[in-house]
Design a protein around this motif. Structure first.
Motif, PDB file in Angstrom:
ATOM      1  N   PHE A   1       9.146   6.469  -0.307  1.00  0.00           N
ATOM      2  CA  PHE A   1       8.703   7.439  -1.309  1.00  0.00           C
ATOM      3  C   PHE A   1       8.320   5.947  -2.683  1.00  0.00           C
ATOM      4  CE2 PHE A   1       7.989  10.663   1.089  1.00  0.00           C
ATOM      5  CZ  PHE A   1       6.687  10.973   1.096  1.00  0.00           C
ATOM      6  N   SER A   2       9.348   5.239  -3.004  1.00  0.00           N
ATOM      7  CA  SER A   2       9.550   5.138  -4.049  1.00  0.00           C
ATOM      8  C   SER A   2       8.489   3.973  -4.186  1.00  0.00           C
ATOM      9  CB  SER A   2      10.967   4.280  -3.681  1.00  0.00           C
ATOM     10  OG  SER A   2      10.652   2.627  -2.830  1.00  0.00           O
ATOM     11  N   ASN A   3       8.196   3.248  -5.748  1.00  0.00           N
ATOM     12  CA  ASN A   3       7.095   2.604  -5.842  1.00  0.00           C
ATOM     13  C   ASN A   3       7.992   0.906  -5.453  1.00  0.00           C
ATOM     14  OD1 ASN A   3       4.847   0.742  -7.165  1.00  0.00           O
ATOM     15  ND2 ASN A   3       5.884   0.891  -8.938  1.00  0.00           N
TER      16      ASN A   3
ATOM     17  N   ALA B   1      10.255   0.124   2.594  1.00  0.00           N
ATOM     18  CA  ALA B   1      10.339   0.147   0.897  1.00  0.00           C
ATOM     19  C   ALA B   1       8.850  -1.436   0.537  1.00  0.00           C
ATOM     20  CB  ALA B   1      11.449   0.157   0.761  1.00  0.00           C
ATOM     21  N   LEU B   2       8.686  -1.298  -0.592  1.00  0.00           N
ATOM     22  CA  LEU B   2       8.259  -2.738  -1.033  1.00  0.00           C
ATOM     23  C   LEU B   2       9.487  -3.277  -2.002  1.00  0.00           C
ATOM     24  CD1 LEU B   2       6.246  -4.496  -1.966  1.00  0.00           C
ATOM     25  CD2 LEU B   2       5.424  -3.412  -4.538  1.00  0.00           C
TER      26      LEU B   2
ATOM     27  N   LYS C   1       2.561  -2.748  -7.946  1.00  0.00           N
ATOM     28  CA  LYS C   1       2.615  -1.089  -7.777  1.00  0.00           C
ATOM     29  C   LYS C   1       2.337  -1.245  -6.463  1.00  0.00           C
ATOM     30  CE  LYS C   1      -0.436   1.108 -11.547  1.00  0.00           C
ATOM     31  NZ  LYS C   1      -1.939   0.946 -11.595  1.00  0.00           N
ATOM     32  N   LYS C   2       3.487  -0.766  -5.880  1.00  0.00           N
ATOM     33  CA  LYS C   2       3.327  -0.616  -4.594  1.00  0.00           C
ATOM     34  C   LYS C   2       2.089  -0.592  -2.890  1.00  0.00           C
ATOM     35  CE  LYS C   2       5.411   1.646   0.124  1.00  0.00           C
ATOM     36  NZ  LYS C   2       6.720   2.456   0.334  1.00  0.00           N
TER      37      LYS C   2
ATOM     38  N   LYS D   1       6.324  10.851  -5.783  1.00  0.00           N
ATOM     39  CA  LYS D   1       5.919   9.927  -4.694  1.00  0.00           C
ATOM     40  C   LYS D   1       5.489   8.647  -5.935  1.00  0.00           C
ATOM     41  CE  LYS D   1       2.127   8.983  -1.443  1.00  0.00           C
ATOM     42  NZ  LYS D   1       1.151   9.292  -0.510  1.00  0.00           N
ATOM     43  N   HIS D   2       5.851   7.898  -5.800  1.00  0.00           N
ATOM     44  CA  HIS D   2       5.717   6.326  -6.049  1.00  0.00           C
ATOM     45  C   HIS D   2       5.718   5.882  -7.485  1.00  0.00           C
ATOM     46  CE1 HIS D   2       2.765   5.284  -2.705  1.00  0.00           C
ATOM     47  NE2 HIS D   2       4.668   5.083  -1.835  1.00  0.00           N
ATOM     48  N   HIS D   3       6.842   7.344  -8.179  1.00  0.00           N
ATOM     49  CA  HIS D   3       6.645   7.069  -9.466  1.00  0.00           C
ATOM     50  C   HIS D   3       8.492   6.852 -10.187  1.00  0.00           C
ATOM     51  CE1 HIS D   3       2.279   7.637 -10.969  1.00  0.00           C
ATOM     52  NE2 HIS D   3       2.657   8.745 -10.215  1.00  0.00           N
ATOM     53  N   PHE D   4       9.232   6.288  -9.196  1.00  0.00           N
ATOM     54  CA  PHE D   4      10.177   5.758  -9.449  1.00  0.00           C
ATOM     55  C   PHE D   4      10.925   5.116  -8.535  1.00  0.00           C
ATOM     56  CE2 PHE D   4      10.574   8.078  -5.848  1.00  0.00           C
ATOM     57  CZ  PHE D   4      11.740   8.089  -4.803  1.00  0.00           C
TER      58      PHE D   4
END
Length: 371
Positions: free
Chosen positions: A265-267, A290-291, A325-326, A191-194
């Motif tokens: 869940f992407s950054n 998504a951001l 960062k998101k 989560k948030h690390h890709f």
């Protein structure tokens, strides 16, 4: 109304954006009581004659035998068939392989064309083909009874280039708010690390620019590259970035639930498209919370407004990756999600099409009749 929809590879959708729109709009219109027909290639895998109250008409499509020229023959076959159907409205989706047959459309039907994007700017086409597509665009703009633009940028372009008014009706998406973090394990990410990018492997989608920025970045988050990479351009990119271990070429993914969760869940979600109107994958990214980091052009900015980061170069991409960062930009995410609910939801879009059709019929003496 009796409505014929031409210009797609049929429904249920198993190909792309126009097919997805045709499926959503045709079923909505049929449920609303209209008599709707969608044309499909003869070899479409769905073999019934009705799909959720929508009538399906199959026409011969030789593309699988003779390549791109087969699309012209398929469109011709569809238009010839439409001459015996007595449609009130013919909705022509796109023009690249149909515009040269516009004089063959039935004279007692109103032909309304969704002009799609600037097809002649696609770099996958040779210079001679681009010239032909420019001619096709002019023919469609001038021979259609009415035009639809799915972005404000395309609307302005048609006015400036062809002196033609068009009705702005955007594309649609469904909001996604049921995340399932367990799906991430299938793709070996957290989560948030890709980061991720999803696009057809074509130069105008700026995969090269984004991936150069990833390579330059000091950030070690992997980027998932989603799309069919078994192409000449795909091979070029895979070879160019073969030593950058954080770039992961996943190929095409068609499972919408998986895509929604990856976007959610992407950054950062990169959108590099430069050609076209309201791009479906951009709306889906907004709907998936998504951001978004988008290429800086009027099509993308017309949809995202100030609720995204924008890039013009690989250096821009590098700087955004290193600094963003998101979780620090959730207002952008929220604003885009709300825009889908209020401006780009499918029910609103579908109703705008039906209302526009009714207005066109009412103002045109050829087809004006008591309904």
């Amino acid at each position: 109304m009796k409505i014929g929809i031409l210009g797609t590879r049929g429904i249920p959708n198993n190909y792309g954006g126009f097919e997805q729109f045709a499926e959503f709009f045709s079923t909505y219109a049929a449920q609303a009581g209209h008599d709707v027909f969608v044309y499909s290639p003869h070899n479409h895998p769905y073999n019934e004659t009705v799909f959720e109250k929508v009538n399906l008409i199959k026409c011969y499509d030789p593309e699988h035998k003779i390549g791109t020229i087969g699309q012209f023959i398929y469109d011709l076959n569809c238009i010839i068939d439409s001459r015996k159907r007595n449609f009130d409205i013919i909705l022509q989706l796109g023009y690249t392989s149909s515009a040269f047959w516009y004089d063959l459309h039935p004279k007692n039907s109103l032909v309304i064309t969704n002009m799609d994007g600037l097809e002649w700017k696609r770099t996958k086409y040779s210079k001679p083909v681009q010239k032909v597509l420019k001619i096709a665009e002019k023919l469609a703009a001038n021979k259609s009874d009415y035009l639809i633009s799915d972005s404000l940028g395309i609307q302005q372009y048609l006015l400036n280039t062809h002196n033609k008014d068009s009705e702005y009706i955007a594309y649609g998406a469904h909001n996604f708010d049921t995340p399932n973090e367990a799906i991430l394990s299938l793709y070996h990410v957290e989560k948030h690390h890709f980061n991720m990018i999803m696009a057809r492997f074509e130069p105008e989608n700026n995969l090269d620019m984004v991936l150069e920025g990833v390579q330059l970045s000091a950030d070690e988050k992997p980027i998932l590259v989603i799309g069919n990479h078994n192409t000449k351009y795909g091979e070029y990119l895979k070879n160019k970035f073969k030593n950058c271990k954080k770039i992961k070429f996943l190929g095409a993914i068609y499972n919408l639930n998986h895509l929604d969760n990856l976007r959610y869940f992407s950054n950062l979600y990169f959108h590099g498209h430069t050609v076209g109107g309201t791009n479906p994958s951009l709306l889906e990214a907004m709907a998936s919370q998504a951001l978004i980091v988008a290429h800086n052009n009027l099509f993308n900015k017309g949809v995202l407004q100030e609720n995204a980061f924008y890039f013009n170069s690989s250096i821009d991409v590098k700087k955004i990756i290193d600094a963003t960062k998101k979780n620090d930009n959730l207002q952008f995410v929220k604003n885009n999600f709300e825009a889908i609910a209020t401006k780009f939801n499918w029910n609103k879009i579908n109703e705008e099409y039906l209302q526009f059709f009714s207005k066109c019929l009412a103002r045109n003496s050829r087809r004006a009749k008591a309904k």
